[in-house]
Design an enzyme around this catalytic site. Structure first.
Site, PDB file in Angstrom:
ATOM      1  N   LEU A 181       0.865  -1.176   0.000  1.00 43.08           N
ATOM      2  CA  LEU A 181       0.000   0.000   0.000  1.00 43.08           C
ATOM      3  C   LEU A 181       0.903   1.227   0.000  1.00 43.08           C
ATOM      4  O   LEU A 181       1.964   1.229   0.632  1.00 43.08           O
ATOM      5  CB  LEU A 181      -0.900   0.032   1.246  1.00 43.08           C
ATOM      6  CG  LEU A 181      -2.030  -0.982   1.354  1.00 43.08           C
ATOM      7  CD1 LEU A 181      -2.779  -0.800   2.672  1.00 43.08           C
ATOM      8  CD2 LEU A 181      -2.998  -0.867   0.182  1.00 43.08           C
ATOM      9  N   ASP A 182       0.478   2.271  -0.684  1.00 39.90           N
ATOM     10  CA  ASP A 182       1.235   3.511  -0.658  1.00 39.90           C
ATOM     11  C   ASP A 182       1.337   4.021   0.776  1.00 39.90           C
ATOM     12  O   ASP A 182       0.443   3.801   1.598  1.00 39.90           O
ATOM     13  CB  ASP A 182       0.551   4.580  -1.519  1.00 39.90           C
ATOM     14  CG  ASP A 182       0.606   4.251  -3.006  1.00 39.90           C
ATOM     15  OD1 ASP A 182       1.350   3.322  -3.383  1.00 39.90           O
ATOM     16  OD2 ASP A 182      -0.105   4.920  -3.778  1.00 39.90           O
ATOM     17  N   ARG A 183       2.411   4.717   1.050  1.00 48.76           N
ATOM     18  CA  ARG A 183       2.660   5.197   2.412  1.00 48.76           C
ATOM     19  C   ARG A 183       1.462   5.943   3.036  1.00 48.76           C
ATOM     20  O   ARG A 183       1.111   5.690   4.189  1.00 48.76           O
ATOM     21  CB  ARG A 183       3.911   6.089   2.424  1.00 48.76           C
ATOM     22  CG  ARG A 183       4.227   6.670   3.796  1.00 48.76           C
ATOM     23  CD  ARG A 183       5.553   7.391   3.821  1.00 48.76           C
ATOM     24  NE  ARG A 183       5.821   7.896   5.165  1.00 48.76           N
ATOM     25  CZ  ARG A 183       7.029   8.005   5.699  1.00 48.76           C
ATOM     26  NH1 ARG A 183       8.088   7.662   4.999  1.00 48.76           N
ATOM     27  NH2 ARG A 183       7.192   8.462   6.917  1.00 48.76           N
TER      28      ARG A 183
END
Length: 233
Positions: free
Chosen positions: A59-61
């Site tokens: 998942l993106d940060r």
């Protein structure tokens, strides 16, 4: 950090990722989620030495929500194969700017990632580094020129949901990278990994796990809907 564990057995760990934490070590040097989870397992089970925990997807940060990790190499291998065969269903909740005319739809784009800039672009399918990206969406509700979407990810490309929705003129609320012309600095991106559905790679039992975004802007506009568990839609 208090971890929210959604499911755990000898093979799998499904947990809710907090926002603004990198999934794995990056150039920021900040403590990453994978390291946190390994340390948690080591402490809870009093394990000596290194702890194995396989990173299956990312998942993106700035994005929070449900993630699955493998506690054995066998589970990791099988989950990776399931991802390749697209038999793991991943659903996201997203809040975008504007009202989308078509209540249900499928988006197909070809994406190119500039690794140097860490930026993804929608390009022609003839681009020599283009990768096909497909998602399906449903508009759940619209308020205050914002729309709450349910998004099913068909392919798993970097920044895919963010780029595809921005490309059709509906960038995500709070997305500083792909919607900075509409969003204010400091706003939290409104993208949440809401659910994951798949067959247990060892036990062969169905697993359906859900995670819900916090009751903060802009999610709280739809608090009553979210309380009804929109993952059942």
């Amino acid at each position: 950090m208090n971890l929210s564990i959604l499911y755990e057995d000898n093979h799998l760990l499904l947990v809710e990722k907090p926002v603004n934490i990198p999934v794995q070590a990056d150039n920021s040097g900040d403590l990453d989620f994978l390291t946190m989870l390994k340390e948690d397992i080591k402490v809870r089970y009093q394990k000596p030495g290194n702890v194995y925990l396989g990173l299956v997807h990312r998942l993106d940060r700035p994005v929070g929500g449900v993630m699955v990790f493998a506690k054995t190499s066998k589970a990791a291998s099988r989950l990776s194969d399931m991802l390749r065969r697209r038999v793991i269903e991943r659903n996201y909740l997203a809040v975008v700017h504007g009202k989308i005319d078509q209540k249900n739809g499928q988006l197909v784009h070809y994406l190119f990632k500039d690794k140097r800039k860490n930026h993804v672009y929608a390009v022609s399918k003839d681009h020599n580094q283009a990768k096909k990206a497909v998602l399906e969406y449903e508009v759940i509700d619209s308020k205050d020129n914002l729309s709450l979407l349910s998004v099913n990810l068909i392919t798993g490309r970097p920044h895919q949901i963010r780029v595809q929705l921005s490309t059709i003129g509906h960038p995500l609320y709070g997305d500083q990278k792909y919607g900075k012309h509409l969003n204010k600095v400091g706003q939290q991106i409104a993208l949440w990994a809401h659910s994951i559905h798949f067959e247990h790679p060892v036990k062969k039992e169905p697993l359906d796990l859900y995670s819900y975004p916090p009751n903060k802007d802009p999610w709280k506009l739809w608090d009553s809907i979210l309380q009804q568990k929109v993952g059942t839609i």
